[in-house]
Design a protein around this motif. Structure first.
Motif, PDB file in Angstrom:
ATOM      1  N   ASP A 109       0.859  -1.174   0.000  1.00 34.48           N
ATOM      2  CA  ASP A 109       0.000   0.000   0.000  1.00 34.48           C
ATOM      3  C   ASP A 109       0.903   1.234   0.000  1.00 34.48           C
ATOM      4  OD1 ASP A 109       1.013  -0.079   2.556  1.00 34.48           O
ATOM      5  OD2 ASP A 109      -0.903   0.228   3.573  1.00 34.48           O
ATOM      6  N   GLU A 110       0.320   2.393  -0.174  1.00 35.38           N
ATOM      7  CA  GLU A 110       1.114   3.619  -0.259  1.00 35.38           C
ATOM      8  C   GLU A 110       1.689   3.965   1.111  1.00 35.38           C
ATOM      9  OE1 GLU A 110       0.557   8.333  -1.452  1.00 35.38           O
ATOM     10  OE2 GLU A 110      -1.098   6.920  -1.669  1.00 35.38           O
ATOM     11  N   TRP A 111       3.007   4.162   1.180  1.00 39.24           N
ATOM     12  CA  TRP A 111       3.687   4.467   2.446  1.00 39.24           C
ATOM     13  C   TRP A 111       4.861   5.404   2.166  1.00 39.24           C
ATOM     14  CZ3 TRP A 111       7.673   1.680   5.801  1.00 39.24           C
ATOM     15  CH2 TRP A 111       7.504   2.006   7.152  1.00 39.24           C
ATOM     16  N   PRO A 112       4.556   6.640   1.732  1.00 38.33           N
ATOM     17  CA  PRO A 112       5.637   7.572   1.404  1.00 38.33           C
ATOM     18  C   PRO A 112       6.413   7.983   2.655  1.00 38.33           C
ATOM     19  CG  PRO A 112       3.522   8.713   1.412  1.00 38.33           C
ATOM     20  CD  PRO A 112       3.230   7.254   1.590  1.00 38.33           C
ATOM     21  N   PRO A 113       7.696   8.296   2.497  1.00 41.89           N
ATOM     22  CA  PRO A 113       8.450   8.382   1.239  1.00 41.89           C
ATOM     23  C   PRO A 113       9.109   7.068   0.821  1.00 41.89           C
ATOM     24  CG  PRO A 113       9.805   9.169   3.019  1.00 41.89           C
ATOM     25  CD  PRO A 113       8.488   8.788   3.641  1.00 41.89           C
ATOM     26  N   TYR A 114       8.697   5.955   1.443  1.00 43.43           N
ATOM     27  CA  TYR A 114       9.337   4.667   1.157  1.00 43.43           C
ATOM     28  C   TYR A 114       8.773   4.032  -0.108  1.00 43.43           C
ATOM     29  CZ  TYR A 114      10.573   5.738   5.909  1.00 43.43           C
ATOM     30  OH  TYR A 114      11.016   6.401   7.022  1.00 43.43           O
ATOM     31  N   ASN A 115       7.459   4.147  -0.313  1.00 40.61           N
ATOM     32  CA  ASN A 115       6.862   3.786  -1.600  1.00 40.61           C
ATOM     33  C   ASN A 115       5.618   4.643  -1.809  1.00 40.61           C
ATOM     34  OD1 ASN A 115       6.310   1.502   0.556  1.00 40.61           O
ATOM     35  ND2 ASN A 115       4.446   1.661  -0.672  1.00 40.61           N
ATOM     36  N   PHE A 116       5.513   5.186  -3.030  1.00 36.93           N
ATOM     37  CA  PHE A 116       4.485   6.172  -3.346  1.00 36.93           C
ATOM     38  C   PHE A 116       3.341   5.530  -4.118  1.00 36.93           C
ATOM     39  CE2 PHE A 116       8.023   8.831  -2.354  1.00 36.93           C
ATOM     40  CZ  PHE A 116       7.511  10.062  -1.977  1.00 36.93           C
ATOM     41  N   GLU A 117       2.475   6.405  -4.651  1.00 38.35           N
ATOM     42  CA  GLU A 117       1.433   5.941  -5.548  1.00 38.35           C
ATOM     43  C   GLU A 117       2.064   5.268  -6.758  1.00 38.35           C
ATOM     44  OE1 GLU A 117      -0.857   9.313  -6.630  1.00 38.35           O
ATOM     45  OE2 GLU A 117      -2.024   9.332  -4.780  1.00 38.35           O
ATOM     46  N   TYR A 330      15.082  11.525  -0.947  1.00 39.86           N
ATOM     47  CA  TYR A 330      13.770  11.493  -0.307  1.00 39.86           C
ATOM     48  C   TYR A 330      13.751  12.180   1.058  1.00 39.86           C
ATOM     49  CZ  TYR A 330      12.278   8.430  -4.030  1.00 39.86           C
ATOM     50  OH  TYR A 330      11.950   7.923  -5.269  1.00 39.86           O
ATOM     51  N   GLY A 331      14.817  12.933   1.373  1.00 37.38           N
ATOM     52  CA  GLY A 331      14.838  13.687   2.615  1.00 37.38           C
ATOM     53  C   GLY A 331      14.903  12.822   3.850  1.00 37.38           C
ATOM     54  N   LEU A 332      15.580  11.681   3.754  1.00 30.83           N
ATOM     55  CA  LEU A 332      15.641  10.725   4.862  1.00 30.83           C
ATOM     56  C   LEU A 332      17.016  10.711   5.499  1.00 30.83           C
ATOM     57  CD1 LEU A 332      13.811   7.758   3.125  1.00 30.83           C
ATOM     58  CD2 LEU A 332      12.984   8.953   5.145  1.00 30.83           C
ATOM     59  N   SER A 333      17.039  10.405   6.805  1.00 30.04           N
ATOM     60  CA  SER A 333      18.293  10.053   7.451  1.00 30.04           C
ATOM     61  C   SER A 333      18.505   8.564   7.232  1.00 30.04           C
ATOM     62  CB  SER A 333      18.233  10.387   8.943  1.00 30.04           C
ATOM     63  OG  SER A 333      17.154   9.704   9.547  1.00 30.04           O
ATOM     64  N   ASP A 334      19.639   8.038   7.662  1.00 31.47           N
ATOM     65  CA  ASP A 334      19.927   6.625   7.435  1.00 31.47           C
ATOM     66  C   ASP A 334      18.852   5.771   8.094  1.00 31.47           C
ATOM     67  OD1 ASP A 334      20.954   3.983   7.407  1.00 31.47           O
ATOM     68  OD2 ASP A 334      22.970   4.787   7.178  1.00 31.47           O
ATOM     69  N   SER A 335      18.174   4.946   7.287  1.00 30.64           N
ATOM     70  CA  SER A 335      17.024   4.188   7.786  1.00 30.64           C
ATOM     71  C   SER A 335      17.416   3.135   8.806  1.00 30.64           C
ATOM     72  CB  SER A 335      16.292   3.516   6.618  1.00 30.64           C
ATOM     73  OG  SER A 335      17.144   2.615   5.950  1.00 30.64           O
ATOM     74  N   GLU A 336      18.694   2.778   8.891  1.00 29.19           N
ATOM     75  CA  GLU A 336      19.100   1.811   9.905  1.00 29.19           C
ATOM     76  C   GLU A 336      19.193   2.467  11.280  1.00 29.19           C
ATOM     77  OE1 GLU A 336      21.563  -1.867   8.347  1.00 29.19           O
ATOM     78  OE2 GLU A 336      22.710  -0.025   8.265  1.00 29.19           O
ATOM     79  N   ALA A 337      19.365   3.794  11.308  1.00 28.13           N
ATOM     80  CA  ALA A 337      19.491   4.490  12.580  1.00 28.13           C
ATOM     81  C   ALA A 337      18.174   5.108  13.015  1.00 28.13           C
ATOM     82  CB  ALA A 337      20.559   5.576  12.474  1.00 28.13           C
ATOM     83  N   GLU A 338      17.459   5.728  12.061  1.00 31.25           N
ATOM     84  CA  GLU A 338      16.221   6.426  12.401  1.00 31.25           C
ATOM     85  C   GLU A 338      15.394   6.571  11.137  1.00 31.25           C
ATOM     86  OE1 GLU A 338      13.971   8.207  15.451  1.00 31.25           O
ATOM     87  OE2 GLU A 338      15.986   7.428  15.579  1.00 31.25           O
ATOM     88  N   SER A 339      14.102   6.324  11.199  1.00 32.49           N
ATOM     89  CA  SER A 339      13.262   6.401  10.007  1.00 32.49           C
ATOM     90  C   SER A 339      12.381   7.635  10.066  1.00 32.49           C
ATOM     91  CB  SER A 339      12.392   5.151   9.890  1.00 32.49           C
ATOM     92  OG  SER A 339      11.560   5.036  11.010  1.00 32.49           O
ATOM     93  N   GLU A 340      13.007   8.811  10.069  1.00 29.33           N
ATOM     94  CA  GLU A 340      12.243  10.048  10.134  1.00 29.33           C
ATOM     95  C   GLU A 340      12.646  10.978   9.002  1.00 29.33           C
ATOM     96  OE1 GLU A 340      12.493  11.903  13.883  1.00 29.33           O
ATOM     97  OE2 GLU A 340      12.044  10.095  15.015  1.00 29.33           O
TER      98      GLU A 340
END
Length: 363
Positions: A109-117, A330-340
């Motif tokens: 399902d849509e879960w931005p910014p990890y996967n969009f429409e 996608y304006g993300l910090s390292d997803s292994e440390a923090e998913s914000e």
């Protein structure tokens, strides 16, 4: 007289012969049927997929899958109809065809910014990671947006190759690679005028919590949802392709007091809907993280091959710097440390990411 008796004897012999032939033929048919049924049952038993560990997952509708592990005829055809008119000249539900033509079908399902429409110009961080990993090995990625429980179910049965950003709790019978692509922490949001703050599970008392069907939040919130799933004054569960959009609208309209989810995702969707000034961040549950992967189908050992490619591919992306560029896009910090999400808007980050590619940011 003797001639007549001879003819009568021959007739009797012929009748007895016919009777015996009929009995032998009937016996042969019965034996063949028994053997055939035994083989058919054996084939079914060897090809069935165990779903014992997810039999309590709430699938949309009155699905026979929840009880038997197999789709009814109507449900089976619904998977096929789902992809009509998309311009793909391939039956993506044929796993043998996908293997032959080196196609990988990813669903979520849509879960931005990890996967969009599905039709968005930017597919999302995890989809881009998958493309960077599989394309050099000669694979083509097809991405489809589905309700989350449907995506998990279809991947388990082999209709699709991978469920994007799934946890081991959400898909215990699926095949996982080693390193997560997203580390998800549960954040809480309220309407802008609320004074509520997350101060532990006790603070959920006398509040209505809005969540999405089939999501793995964390061990503690999952249990709270399970224990109160029948009580609409404590928990309200939505499903569909855009459950977070639905929950935010319920929050703005006062139908729920709190929405739980990934902070970056909720911030992104709120900004997309122009609701960023109508909601407020109310706390982060730091007790437990949900580790998310691309979870692959177990059918025909397809997932094992794809998981190995993910393992080697993620190492390569980190080593070459591509991973960092995709995070920045996608304006993300390292997803292994923090998913914000960072404070920078996702649209600015996406633009800068594309500019770096055009300027030779990476191959």
């Amino acid at each position: 007289m003797i001639f007549m008796m001879g003819m009568a004897g021959l007739a009797e012999i012929y009748r007895l012969t016919q009777t015996r032939f009929f009995l032998f033929a009937l016996l042969a048919v019965i034996l063949i049927s028994i053997v055939g049924c035994g083989n058919y049952q054996g084939e079914n038993e060897s090809s069935s997929i165990s779903i014992s560990s997810i039999e309590n997952v709430e699938f949309p509708g009155n699905s026979s899958f929840r009880k038997t592990g197999h789709l009814s005829e109507n449900e089976d055809s619904a998977f096929g109809a789902e992809q009509s008119g998309d311009g793909e000249n391939i039956n993506i539900h044929s796993i043998s065809r996908r293997i032959e033509e080196r196609i990988v079908v990813l669903v979520a399902d849509e879960w931005p910014p990890y996967n969009f429409e599905q039709n968005s110009s930017h597919k999302g961080f995890v989809i881009d990671v998958a493309r960077e990993i599989f394309t050099p090995s000669g694979y083509r990625i097809i991405y489809r947006v589905l309700p989350w429980t449907r995506a998990l179910k279809g991947t388990l049965l082999g209709y699709y190759d991978g469920a994007v950003a799934a946890s081991r709790i959400e898909g215990p019978d699926l095949v996982f690679h080693d390193t997560p692509v997203v580390v998800n922490r549960v954040s809480f949001f309220t309407s802008k005028d609320s004074k509520w703050l997350w101060e532990g599970q006790e603070s959920l008392e006398n509040q209505i919590l809005g969540v999405a069907s089939g999501y793995d939040y964390n061990t503690f919130i999952n249990k709270y949802i399970h224990d109160n799933s029948g009580n609409g004054r404590k928990v309200q569960i939505v499903s569909g392709e855009r459950p977070i959009h639905q929950n935010l609208m319920k929050l703005i309209n006062g139908r729920v007091q709190i929405v739980a989810g990934n902070r970056g995702t909720i911030n992104f969707i709120a900004a997309e809907q122009g609701l960023q000034h109508e909601i407020r961040f109310a706390g982060l549950d730091k007790r437990d993280d949900s580790l998310c992967y691309i979870a692959f189908t177990p059918v025909k050992k397809r997932g094992e091959t794809l998981a190995i490619l993910m393992n080697t591919g993620m190492d390569r992306l980190r080593r070459t710097g591509v991973w960092s560029l995709l995070l920045k896009k996608y304006g993300l910090s390292d997803s292994e440390a923090e998913s914000e999400m960072n404070l920078k808007s996702a649209s600015e980050a996406a633009f800068e990411g594309d500019t770096e590619r055009e300027n030779g940011g990476h191959e």
